[in-house]
Design an enzyme around this catalytic site. Structure first.
Site, short mmCIF file in Angstrom:
data_model
loop_
_atom_site.label_atom_id
_atom_site.label_comp_id
_atom_site.label_asym_id
_atom_site.label_seq_id
_atom_site.Cartn_x
_atom_site.Cartn_y
_atom_site.Cartn_z
N LYS A 47 -13.81 -18.95 9.24
CA LYS A 47 -13.88 -19.77 8.03
C LYS A 47 -15.31 -20.27 7.93
O LYS A 47 -15.77 -21.06 8.75
CB LYS A 47 -12.90 -20.94 8.08
N GLY B 10 -10.99 -33.62 2.53
CA GLY B 10 -10.49 -34.84 3.15
C GLY B 10 -10.21 -35.98 2.20
O GLY B 10 -9.87 -37.07 2.64
N THR C 92 -5.88 -32.95 6.22
CA THR C 92 -5.93 -34.40 6.13
C THR C 92 -4.64 -35.01 5.59
O THR C 92 -4.17 -36.03 6.11
CB THR C 92 -7.11 -34.84 5.24
#
Length: 266
Positions: free
Chosen positions: A95, A156, A205
């Site tokens: 990633k 997040g 998150t």
């Protein structure tokens, strides 16, 4: 089934390993999510030992590890982190994250494209985290990326699908899997992303920061399944006006004329 980089998975929910209060909660949440692919920051691996105790339970579950380059500020640093991940974890999956701004963690499109092209040439299966930019996603596809991971909102943040209009364009045009990443804060938002036609979503998150991460992970798993099934079933078209579900028009037209007069008031 979900095919990514020549591998097939039954789950379309990818999860992360960060922000959990402890490793037990992390692992239990991943199991509850039914996720088969988990992201892992290279900074969480002990370079001296070549491993961290976070790896053992993840590998024991048969999970596919997706190391990320979080913390890289440019293409050079990202490529270094990618080579490190390949050596330590024996994987070509990556990633790609490059965000030089520590406050908002916005991905750098120029450095990301440069790094992606080089990493693809080096044999990596690159999944780049990027802005919801249809043009950039097409360029990343052209240089050989295995998928694109456009953000829903700042990473997040739990802000949800702030980029929905652009995600729809990316999904429409892409010839590689589209994994909606970053900012999904509720199962309903993950469901909506799947209803739009996204191939998968990545959530970290929203699960880790919830009051009950294990339960929340299960909620996201169910939401992703429901969203995918709704997409395949075909959502009804949005109309600008009202439409009867069971109109009485035909029935009333069959009534004798004398029965259709206005009722006299009492």
């Amino acid at each position: 089934m979900f095919t990514l980089a020549d591998h097939t998975f039954s789950s379309r929910l990818l999860t992360g390993t960060g922000k959990f209060t402890n490793s037990h909660t992390m692992l239990a949440s991943i199991v509850a999510s039914e996720s088969q692919i988990v992201t892992l920051a290279m900074k969480r691996i002990d370079l001296k030992l070549g491993q961290d105790d976070i790896l053992t339970p993840l590998l024991a579950q048969g999970l596919t590890l997706l190391p990320n380059t979080s913390g890289a500020r440019n293409a050079k640093e990202a490529i270094f982190a990618a080579e490190l991940a390949r050596d330590l974890l024996d994987t070509h999956w990556l990633k790609l994250e490059i965000h030089p701004d520590p406050k908002y963690l916005m991905p750098d499109p120029i450095e990301t494209l440069l790094a992606a092209e080089k990493l693809c040439q080096m044999g990596f299966k690159v999944l780049p985290y990027v802005h919801a930019d249809p043009v950039l996603c097409r360029r990343l596809e052209e240089v050989g990326c295995a998928a694109v991971m456009p953000l829903a909102s700042p990473i997040g943040s739990n802000q949800g699908l702030a980029t929905e209009a652009f995600l729809k364009i990316i999904i429409e045009q892409a010839k590689v899997p589209v994994i909606v990443d970053a900012g999904l804060g509720a199962p309903s938002q993950a469901c909506r992303a799947m209803e739009m036609g996204a191939d998968a979503v990545l959530v970290n998150t929203a699960i880790a920061s919830s009051r009950s991460p294990i339960i929340m992970a299960k909620c996201f798993a169910d939401a992703v399944k429901a969203g995918r099934e709704a997409y395949l079933a075909g959502l009804g078209q949005v109309q600008p006006h009202a439409s009867h579900t069971s109109p009485l028009t035909g029935f009333l037209q069959q009534m004798p004329a004398e029965n259709t007069n206005t009722v006299e008031p009492l």
